[in-house]
Design an enzyme around this catalytic site. Structure first.
Site, PDB file in Angstrom:
ATOM      1  N   HIS A  85      -2.725  11.050   0.929  1.00  0.00           N
ATOM      2  CA  HIS A  85      -2.197  10.811   2.400  1.00  0.00           C
ATOM      3  C   HIS A  85      -1.361  12.050   2.739  1.00  0.00           C
ATOM      4  O   HIS A  85      -0.397  12.023   2.972  1.00  0.00           O
ATOM      5  CB  HIS A  85      -1.335   9.342   2.351  1.00  0.00           C
ATOM      6  CG  HIS A  85      -0.863   8.603   3.694  1.00  0.00           C
ATOM      7  ND1 HIS A  85      -1.085   7.475   3.913  1.00  0.00           N
ATOM      8  CD2 HIS A  85      -0.483   9.271   4.752  1.00  0.00           C
ATOM      9  CE1 HIS A  85      -0.919   7.094   5.126  1.00  0.00           C
ATOM     10  NE2 HIS A  85      -0.421   8.287   5.687  1.00  0.00           N
ATOM     11  N   ARG A 100       0.770  -1.187   0.063  1.00  0.00           N
ATOM     12  CA  ARG A 100      -0.233   0.025   0.110  1.00  0.00           C
ATOM     13  C   ARG A 100       0.815   1.276   0.027  1.00  0.00           C
ATOM     14  O   ARG A 100       1.739   1.428   1.165  1.00  0.00           O
ATOM     15  CB  ARG A 100      -0.923  -0.047   1.247  1.00  0.00           C
ATOM     16  CG  ARG A 100      -1.716   1.197   1.554  1.00  0.00           C
ATOM     17  CD  ARG A 100      -2.620   1.072   2.616  1.00  0.00           C
ATOM     18  NE  ARG A 100      -3.334   2.461   2.970  1.00  0.00           N
ATOM     19  CZ  ARG A 100      -3.171   3.309   3.657  1.00  0.00           C
ATOM     20  NH1 ARG A 100      -2.652   2.981   4.774  1.00  0.00           N
ATOM     21  NH2 ARG A 100      -3.780   4.645   3.699  1.00  0.00           N
ATOM     22  N   GLU A 105      -7.236   8.412   6.644  1.00  0.00           N
ATOM     23  CA  GLU A 105      -7.458   9.134   7.993  1.00  0.00           C
ATOM     24  C   GLU A 105      -7.999  10.504   7.865  1.00  0.00           C
ATOM     25  O   GLU A 105      -7.481  11.346   8.045  1.00  0.00           O
ATOM     26  CB  GLU A 105      -6.146   8.989   8.860  1.00  0.00           C
ATOM     27  CG  GLU A 105      -5.466   7.607   8.744  1.00  0.00           C
ATOM     28  CD  GLU A 105      -4.465   7.567  10.029  1.00  0.00           C
ATOM     29  OE1 GLU A 105      -3.774   8.432  10.192  1.00  0.00           O
ATOM     30  OE2 GLU A 105      -4.058   6.632  10.464  1.00  0.00           O
ATOM     31  N   GLU A 114      -3.483  -0.272   8.374  1.00  0.00           N
ATOM     32  CA  GLU A 114      -2.207   0.168   8.911  1.00  0.00           C
ATOM     33  C   GLU A 114      -2.319  -0.575  10.311  1.00  0.00           C
ATOM     34  O   GLU A 114      -3.481  -0.425  11.036  1.00  0.00           O
ATOM     35  CB  GLU A 114      -2.113   1.727   9.142  1.00  0.00           C
ATOM     36  CG  GLU A 114      -1.512   2.454   7.828  1.00  0.00           C
ATOM     37  CD  GLU A 114      -1.422   3.941   8.040  1.00  0.00           C
ATOM     38  OE1 GLU A 114      -1.092   4.388   9.167  1.00  0.00           O
ATOM     39  OE2 GLU A 114      -1.518   4.680   7.024  1.00  0.00           O
ATOM     40  N   ASN A 145      -7.188   1.815  10.122  1.00  0.00           N
ATOM     41  CA  ASN A 145      -5.933   2.134  10.561  1.00  0.00           C
ATOM     42  C   ASN A 145      -6.149   1.754  12.246  1.00  0.00           C
ATOM     43  O   ASN A 145      -6.805   2.600  12.940  1.00  0.00           O
ATOM     44  CB  ASN A 145      -5.180   3.394  10.266  1.00  0.00           C
ATOM     45  CG  ASN A 145      -4.737   3.515   9.042  1.00  0.00           C
ATOM     46  OD1 ASN A 145      -4.926   2.294   8.219  1.00  0.00           O
ATOM     47  ND2 ASN A 145      -4.321   4.358   8.399  1.00  0.00           N
ATOM     48  N   TYR A 188      -4.115   1.733  15.810  1.00  0.00           N
ATOM     49  CA  TYR A 188      -2.614   1.432  16.510  1.00  0.00           C
ATOM     50  C   TYR A 188      -2.716   1.416  18.088  1.00  0.00           C
ATOM     51  O   TYR A 188      -2.192   0.523  18.913  1.00  0.00           O
ATOM     52  CB  TYR A 188      -1.787   3.019  16.420  1.00  0.00           C
ATOM     53  CG  TYR A 188      -1.134   3.058  15.053  1.00  0.00           C
ATOM     54  CD1 TYR A 188       0.071   2.458  14.567  1.00  0.00           C
ATOM     55  CD2 TYR A 188      -2.102   3.651  14.210  1.00  0.00           C
ATOM     56  CE1 TYR A 188       0.484   2.611  13.406  1.00  0.00           C
ATOM     57  CE2 TYR A 188      -1.644   3.650  12.837  1.00  0.00           C
ATOM     58  CZ  TYR A 188      -0.465   3.094  12.712  1.00  0.00           C
ATOM     59  OH  TYR A 188       0.053   3.085  11.154  1.00  0.00           O
TER      60      TYR A 188
END
Ligand code: FCB
Length: 444
Positions: A118, A75, A163, A351, A293, A295
């Protein structure tokens, strides 16, 4: 021990500004990150993406590394100022860079997942108001259409935006990311126009261009937990969830903005007329998959003296070098909630990864035990989710390489390949070796 099936996609991810460098090569003009990173105090150590990890010139070798790693997919994102260095001025040389990269990937048997935005907005667009200006939707469509026409035949799947929370609230409301504004109304306008441009781009690909290439959007979702079960902290958790998650999930999947948040925002914004009634229909356009994504979780407590009535709270979880909680259990809870409240679309984890303070040994090895554990724990979570029928179709590790970590500059290393930023040499970290093994055996 269950295995990932053959169709499951293992990948890694990067983004243009974070890896490419070549900031003035090939007819590229400046983006908001070129400008922002030059403002003293905005980026750690005054670092910029001018050279980054020179992927612009080293992409062929980099693709060979991806091939050696054995992943199914890669990606990456397209730098808009390479494609339209000025308004309405198309730069073929910029497009050719991505064509060459795509051809290289396909020859190596790697499926390209391509993100259109992005965060490297061209400066020319910023100077006309950037995402605050509704015309940004038009500019983004012109850029998207050109990318679709030129690249669709090589691309395995498209992501419109990465995002939106970061490119709107973190950038226009909190001022942490480029362009560094601190105005809530601007944050809301930027978020709305970004979402609208997503919907329009999906319609363009599917309806006007009649393409069947899968397309979706990627949100960063942070499940919020209350520090205590006090009434105050329940308000805090509601607002944290509204600001980071629901403000984006609701329009995309339900075609509406959450009214509790509209009420809260209305303390600072007195006119919501930038939201046209028909916009929400466009934003909630059908997509082919949903990108997440993930985290970390957030833990929050009530803070009556803040705009949104909450602050981050103390947590005793083990942390990455970013100070983020390692929270694979909450990752699973997030996916259950998405399934229950929002969508049955295939989910890609576009991600997931961690920064740690890596040490390059004299023999060129990097024993990043903590990162290896982090990825094992999160990939195990994905496998368990799939065993429960949650339909996670793929997992992309962030990141393939150490790179320019936005306001943290080169200080925070997320790569599974270590990069010596002086020599640009790449080294296998232990986590890369472990990931290679997971991908090969399709088991954790
Ligand atoms: C995400 C971004 C990505 C990277 C990781 C650590 O928010 O999409 O570019 O910076 O965080």
């Amino acid at each position: 021990m269950s295995q990932f099936n053959k169709e499951f996609i293992f990948g890694t991810a990067t983004s243009s500004y974070q890896v490419e460098g070549g900031f003035n090569e090939g007819g590229r003009s400046l983006s908001i990150w070129d400008t922002f990173s030059r403002i003293p105090g905005k980026v750690f150590n005054g670092d910029t993406g001018d050279v980054a990890i020179d992927h612009y010139n080293r992409y062929k070798d980099d693709v060979q590394l991806i091939k050696e790693l054995g992943v199914d997919s890669y990606r990456f994102s397209i730098a808009w100022p390479r494609i339209f260095p000025q308004e309405g001025v198309y730069n073929e040389e910029g497009m050719n860079f991505y064509k060459s990269l795509l051809v290289e990937l396909l020859e190596a048997g790697i499926k390209p997942m391509v993100t259109l935005y992005h965060w490297d907005l061209p400066m020319w667009a910023y100077e006309k108001g950037g995402w605050i200006n509704r015309d940004s939707v038009k500019w983004f469509l012109e850029f998207s259409e050109k990318c679709f026409i030129e690249l669709d035949e090589y691309v395995d799947s498209w992501i419109t935006h990465n995002e939106p929370w970061c490119s709107s609230f973190l950038s226009y409301h909190q001022g942490v990311h480029a362009p560094g504004h601190t105005n809530m109304e601007e944050g809301l306008k930027a978020a709305h126009h970004i979402l609208l441009s997503h919907g329009e781009a999906v319609k363009l690909l599917k309806e006007k261009l009649q393409s069947t290439t899968p397309i979706g959007i990627t949100l960063n979702l942070t499940p919020a937990y209350a520090a205590t079960d006090s009434y105050n902290d329940r308000i805090a958790v509601n607002n944290a969830d509204g600001y980071t998650n629901r403000w984006f999930l609701d329009p995309i999947f339900k075609g509406s903005y959450p009214l509790d948040m509209v009420n809260l925002f209305s303390n600072y914004v007195h006119d919501f007329d930038f939201i046209k009634p028909e916009d929400l229909k466009t934003i909630s356009v059908d997509c082919d998959f949903f990108g997440i994504n993930y985290y970390s979780r957030a833990i929050v407590e009530y803070a009556g003296n803040t705009n949104l009535l909450y602050n981050g709270a103390y947590s005793d979880y083990k942390k990455t070098a970013m100070g983020w909680d390692v929270s694979p259990r909450e990752f699973k809870e997030l996916i259950y909630r998405i399934r229950q409240d929002y969508t049955n679309l295939p989910i890609y984890i576009t991600e997931n990864g961690s920064a740690y303070n890596d040490v390059l040994e004299v023999d060129g090895s990097i024993h990043d035990q903590e990162r290896t554990e982090y990825l094992e724990e999160h990939i195990t979570a994905v496998r368990e989710l799939n065993d429960e029928g949650m339909n996670v179709a793929g997992y992309f590790l962030w990141s393939l390489f150490d790179n320019f970590e936005w306001s943290f500059g080169y200080e925070k290393r997320f790569g599974i390949f270590y990069v010596d930023f002086e020599t640009q040499q790449r080294f296998w970290k232990d986590s890369a070796k472990r990931y290679k093994e997971i991908v090969r055996t399709r088991t954790v």
